[in-house]
Design an enzyme around this catalytic site. Structure first.
Site, PDB file in Angstrom:
ATOM      1  N   GLU A  43     -38.319  78.799  12.745  1.00 21.46           N
ATOM      2  CA  GLU A  43     -39.742  78.508  12.579  1.00 21.46           C
ATOM      3  C   GLU A  43     -40.181  77.534  13.682  1.00 21.46           C
ATOM      4  O   GLU A  43     -39.531  76.502  13.889  1.00 21.46           O
ATOM      5  CB  GLU A  43     -39.977  77.888  11.200  1.00 21.46           C
ATOM      6  N   GLU A  74     -36.733  81.697   5.035  1.00 29.45           N
ATOM      7  CA  GLU A  74     -35.374  81.350   5.472  1.00 29.45           C
ATOM      8  C   GLU A  74     -34.340  82.349   4.979  1.00 29.45           C
ATOM      9  O   GLU A  74     -33.375  82.653   5.689  1.00 29.45           O
ATOM     10  CB  GLU A  74     -35.007  79.936   5.002  1.00 29.45           C
ATOM     11  N   HIS A 143     -37.135  65.537   2.921  1.00 26.24           N
ATOM     12  CA  HIS A 143     -37.083  65.696   4.383  1.00 26.24           C
ATOM     13  C   HIS A 143     -36.162  64.696   5.070  1.00 26.24           C
ATOM     14  O   HIS A 143     -36.275  64.482   6.271  1.00 26.24           O
ATOM     15  CB  HIS A 143     -38.491  65.554   4.985  1.00 26.24           C
TER      16      HIS A 143
END
Lengths: 346, 344
Positions: A43, A74, A143
């Site tokens: 991506e 994914e 993250h």
């Protein structure tokens, strides 16, 4: 494809310093020039050049057929990398944040990692899964994880964690040429991004020519006689800083950068522990069932009689918090490492 | 096509016989000469044969956990496949895969045990074909219970947006283990889902091998010509339980009876007769198929089991030079950089 390889210690001295991302991209570009079967997909890897600059400039040289932006799916594109690899190509597929592995883990650990074994060796899966890891920039629980242990725990994947530009390039050459699936985990804080300053350590001299770094060979970053500090990724640099502080106090710490988790260089760890008798393992992954426990177990199995003290520093089994004060609390810092070494040295 | 179908049917009937050895009277899934689960595809033959008749060895097929009829139609080595199912050393996967995980690189066949899992790798094989400018194609088979899986839908999208040479074949046997199709989706014609990706979708509303053959011919040609993917859904029937040992208490008797009445093999035999093929000729085909099956099963049963030490082999194609846990020297691993950075 060129096969020339050599030991990293013999590499040409060079004045040219690169950031880790530039070094990674240089290896990828070299391999793509040499071998048309190598391609990169993920991506935002084409026009953007990779959110963490993992592919900067590749689109211009190689075009969209070989540097492919893919839909946010994914499962489909990591599984497609498996299929292309089984067909004999050498895909590099990027998972933007390792934290996203959950949406595609089936393709990673049931197909990518197991198909060689389940086929009795009749299929190989020569692909590289690149992924960004790590916190220290306040991005919270989804993250900021490193998850080294997750991938190293599940059999069938080689797991690589560079901490310098020199290693990033050599390990990437090795990863792309390897006939097995390699998970290449790069720490965002080490990449040299304009918007996320790196410590000074990861920017190193990098030879222009290609070179490989063999998997399963740890790097003794700083020899020392008093305490062994085993670590990887960002924390190599924190451990080195801590070692400088400790040096002023007359404590001589040996710092070992594992560089690859699968295969793991047990012998270098054991040699060091036999010399110092004291072991600290530092990891940015969660503490339980992870790298710290594994290294200490191996040290105990291989050199129990030489060990007088062990300690570990890792994320204390909480999801990565958002607020700066909270993240700093759980992520082992330079002072934490120095304090732990002092405690061991007493 | 008829021969492939008859071979597959007889193969499965014989696997039942062999599977039950040692598992009766008290059923023990791990006992007997064939270990583990066994998912049989009797009643699915029309799709495997109808599609694979159009394929070459260099075309890739991924099949689901009910793979035998597709493997046979694709030309997978029957002897080595049988040895694998019996868990033998000379099996396709040296006894490490079993009936749900058969891999045959000679004909580019693989199957897997997780629903819709084979779709992304089929897309990848198609991607490789396109990048290499070959005209080979990939076919992903899946069951109707898999069409709600994200991996399938993501794969349709990825294949569509890159115009990849891949055909998705849904085998609709109405049952996802115990879940009937009407309780998992409101879209009874699964091929309609293709429209959501701007792809052609075709449903063969009967287990008519000839109709499958024609639809698949068009889809494979479309893919080979560089015109992108197609979704085909084929009505098939599950003549047995989901797996051997499944008592099918959830399934109405009438549904089981209907599955047995609507037999694609009988249907194709009728078609062939109407085109002048004699009963003798059909018998001859059947006998030839039976002999081939018997030969494969006898051969497989004579094969040795793998030695225990083989459990440690094949984790990697290019294994690290030392076993890290045995205290061996890691330095050995670094000695041969060429090996570690091995060329292909």
């Amino acid at each position: 494809m060129a096969t020339e390889s050599r030991d990293y210690t013999e590499a040409t001295e060079t004045d040219r310093e690169l950031t880790m991302s530039r070094a990674m991209v240089e290896a990828i570009a070299w391999e793509m020039r040499e071998n048309e079967e190598v391609f990169y997909m993920g991506e935002d890897v084409a026009d953007y050049g990779g959110i963490f600059s993992s592919t900067t400039g590749l689109l211009d040289e190689f075009g969209r057929d070989r540097v492919m932006d893919v839909p946010i799916s994914e499962t489909a594109y990591l599984g497609a990398a498996v299929g292309a690899a089984q067909a004999g190509m050498r895909p590099i597929a990027e998972l933007m944040f390792v934290d996203f592995f959950g949406v595609a883990m089936d393709q990673i650990y049931n197909n990518m990692a197991k198909n060689t074994y389940m086929s009795g060796g009749s299929f190989s899966v020569p692909m590289v899964l690149t992924t960004a890891v790590g916190g220290t920039y306040n991005d919270a629980g989804q993250h900021s994880q490193t998850l080294y242990g997750t991938f190293a725990h599940l059999p069938g994947m080689k797991v690589v964690v560079p901490s310098t530009a020199y290693d990033a390039k050599g390990l990437m050459h090795s990863a792309i040429r390897d006939d097995d699936p390699v998970v290449y985990m790069f720490h965002k804080r080490l990449m040299g991004l304009g918007w996320m300053p790196s410590p000074s350590g990861p920017k190193t001299g990098v030879p222009k020519e290609d070179y490989t770094i063999p998997f399963g060979k740890a790097d003794v970053k700083r020899p020392g006689d008093d305490v062994t500090v085993v670590t990887l990724g960002l924390h190599v640099h924190r451990a080195m800083e801590a070692a400088e502080q400790l040096d002023d106090d007359g404590i001589d710490a040996e710092v070992i950068d594992l560089r690859t988790l699968v295969p793991l260089d047990t012998e270098t760890v054991l040699d060091s522990v036999r010399k110092t008798g004291k072991l600290l393992v530092v990891d940015e992954d969660y503490q339980s069932f992870g790298v710290t426990g594994e290294i200490i177990a191996r040290a105990a199995e291989g050199a129990l009689d030489d060990l007088s003290a062990v300690k570990r520093l890792a994320i204390p089994d909480v999801p990565i918090p958002y607020a700066r004060s909270l993240e700093d609390e759980v992520n082992p810092g330079t002072d934490d490492i120095a304090a732990a070494v002092r405690e061991l040295h007493e | 096509m008829y021969e492939q179908m008859v071979t597959a049917r007889h193969y499965e009937e014989r696997l039942v016989d062999e599977y039950l050895v040692g598992k009766q009277p008290a059923f023990d899934i791990s006992a007997g000469p064939i270990p583990g689960e066994l998912h049989l595809a009797a009643g699915h033959e029309a799709s495997g044969a109808g599609v694979c008749m159009h394929l070459r060895d260099d075309d890739t097929v991924t099949a689901p956990h009910r793979p035998h009829h597709i493997a046979i139609a694709k030309g997978v080595d029957l002897k080595r496949m049988t040895a694998e199912i019996f868990g033998r050393k000379t099996g396709l996967c040296r006894g490490k895969g079993g009936h749900m995980h058969l891999f045959d690189p000679d004909v580019n066949f693989a199957c897997s045990g997780i629903i819709a899992q084979g779709c992304p790798p089929a897309v990848g094989a198609a991607m490789a074909a396109k990048k290499r400018n070959t005209d080979s194609v990939a076919v992903a088979f899946l069951g109707e219970g898999a069409i709600d899986q994200g991996g399938f839908l993501e794969s349709l999208n990825l294949a569509a947006v890159h115009d990849l040479p891949v055909v998705f074949v849904v085998e609709d046997n109405d049952w996802a283990i115990s879940m009937p199709k009407d309780r998992v989706t409101d879209v009874q014609n699964g091929a309609q889902r293709a429209a959501g990706f701007d792809l052609p979708g075709v449903r063969i509303d009967s287990d008519d091998a000839t109709a499958v053959y024609e639809a698949a011919g068009e889809a494979v040609m479309r893919a080979r010509d560089g015109n992108g993917p197609t979704l085909i859904e084929v009505q098939v029937h599950r003549r047995m339980g989901h797996f051997m040992g499944d008592a099918e208490a959830y399934r109405p008797e009438a549904d089981i009876d209907r599955a047995k009445e609507r037999d694609s093999i009988e249907r194709l035999a009728e078609d062939l007769r109407s085109h002048g093929v004699t009963d003798d000729e059909l018998d001859e085909i059947r006998e030839r198929a039976h002999e081939r099956v018997e030969e494969a099963i006898s051969w497989a049963k004579e094969q040795p089991e793998p030695g225990p030490e083989e459990a440690y082999e094949n984790v990697f194609t290019n294994p690290p030079a030392q076993a890290a846990t045995d205290g061996g020297s890691a330095a050995d691993a670094s000695g041969d950089a060429d090996e570690m950075g091995g060329d292909n």
